[in-house]
Structure formats: structure tokens, C-alpha cells
Design a protein around this motif. Sequence first.
Motif: not given
Length: 252
Positions: A11-20, A47-51
Motif C-alpha cells: 500500500p502506497v501513500y505519498n512515498h515518492p522517493t522510497t517506493i522505487g 512514480e507509481l505510473d513509471r513503476l
Amino acid sequence: MAEARPCILIPVYNHPTTIGPVCDELAFLGIPLLLVDDGCDDECAAELDRLATGGHHLLRLTSNQGKGAAVRAGLQEAQRLGYTHALQVDADGQHASEDLPAFLATLESAPETLVVGYPRYDASVPRMRFFGRYATHVWVWINTLSLEIRDSMCGVRLYPVAALNRLLARHPCGDRMTFDTEVLVRWHWAGGALAHRPVRVHYPRDGVSHFALWRDNRQISAMHTRLFFGMLLRLPRLLARCLRRQYARVAL
């Protein structure tokens, strides 16, 4: 029994620098990733779209609903996609990925077991957070009449998807921070098998926390109160289970 098909649920909520980096770290496990966008802002959504373009499955919620709602949605999506188990991992990179294979190692021998992480902290853990967890631990032990749930707040656990979705259809277990604890108590009440594995935890100096002090503490207090009265309703059955287990230990 059908062959296990696990996925990783984040689950992801505003972790743009760590999720990748988290997704990159988990690649060595060799199983698919299911990302749940819990109403992220534009930077994290991009970032999620990129992943997702890179091959990870993305489920997007229309608005921020909370971690519990995101995990529930992710478990339903995992079942729709044909996965039998979901390894829940947090998006902030706190947990040591090297400790995760031990969770997946249980799939063949105990496929119906819910495997729960318990944290092994380093020196980065905030003292208030470390000791504050024990208030919840004590209430969980009271509400289950058991010490079986070693830690109910760790964000790493391996869920048997179909069994969890059946339980959640009856008891949603809250939309936000109460979910992780309540789902384990209700799994225990239902007689579900539990196992525990250690997970090393590091708190980054610039880490992002979405814990809302007043809102989440109020909801957690209400959850413990609700579960306490639920325990009282189940008291004869829980006591009988305790006595059976005690007798089994003595017989051994």
C-alpha cells in the motif's frame, strides 16, 4: 492443494522517493508486485505510473482511504488476479528485504498460516514509538487471552488471500491504522494458525510518517474497547482453547 502463487502487496501513500528503491530491492524475491495507490499526490502517482510501465501491477484508489482500506482493496485484487498469498510490505523502506524469504519459506509446509513479522530495531527507532507499542501489545494479549500474537503492528506479514478475504467480508477491521492489529486479533479469534518471523527495522532520519496523532490514537482506543467487549462475548470459547493448549503442553 493447488500450488502457491504469492505476490508482494505494497500500500502506497505519498512515498515518492522510497517506493522505487523498495521495488528494486524486492526484485530478488522473483515474485510479482501489486502496488495500491491510496490517493497519492501527483509526484508519487507519477512514480507509481513509471513503476507500472516497468511491469508492476498498479491498483489506483480514487482518494486517500487509509492503509487498512488499501490493504483490503489489494487483497481483493490479488485474489482476482489468481494469487494465493500476499506478502504485505511497507512502502517506506524500513524493513530489511533480506529477512523476507523466511516468510515465503512457509508456503509449502503451512499454506494456511498467517505469518507475522516482529521487529528487530536498530538504534534509529524513536524511543516513544518503541515503548508506545507496548500499550497495544498488552491490549492485544488481553483481548486474545493469549501471548500468541507477538507483535500486531509490524507492517510485514504473509496473508493467505482467500481466507483473509472471507474474514474481511465479515469484519472489515478498519480503514486506517487500526487494521493491522484488528485483523490479527480476529484471525486469532477465528482459530487461524499464526507463525512469526523476525524483521530488522531501520527508521530513516528523513522518513515520512502518516500517523495522525489525535485521529489515529482515538481510533485505536475505540478499536481496543470494541475488541475487549468482543473478547468478553467469546470468553467461554477462548478460555476453553487456553485450557486445551495447556493440557496439550502438559501431556507432552
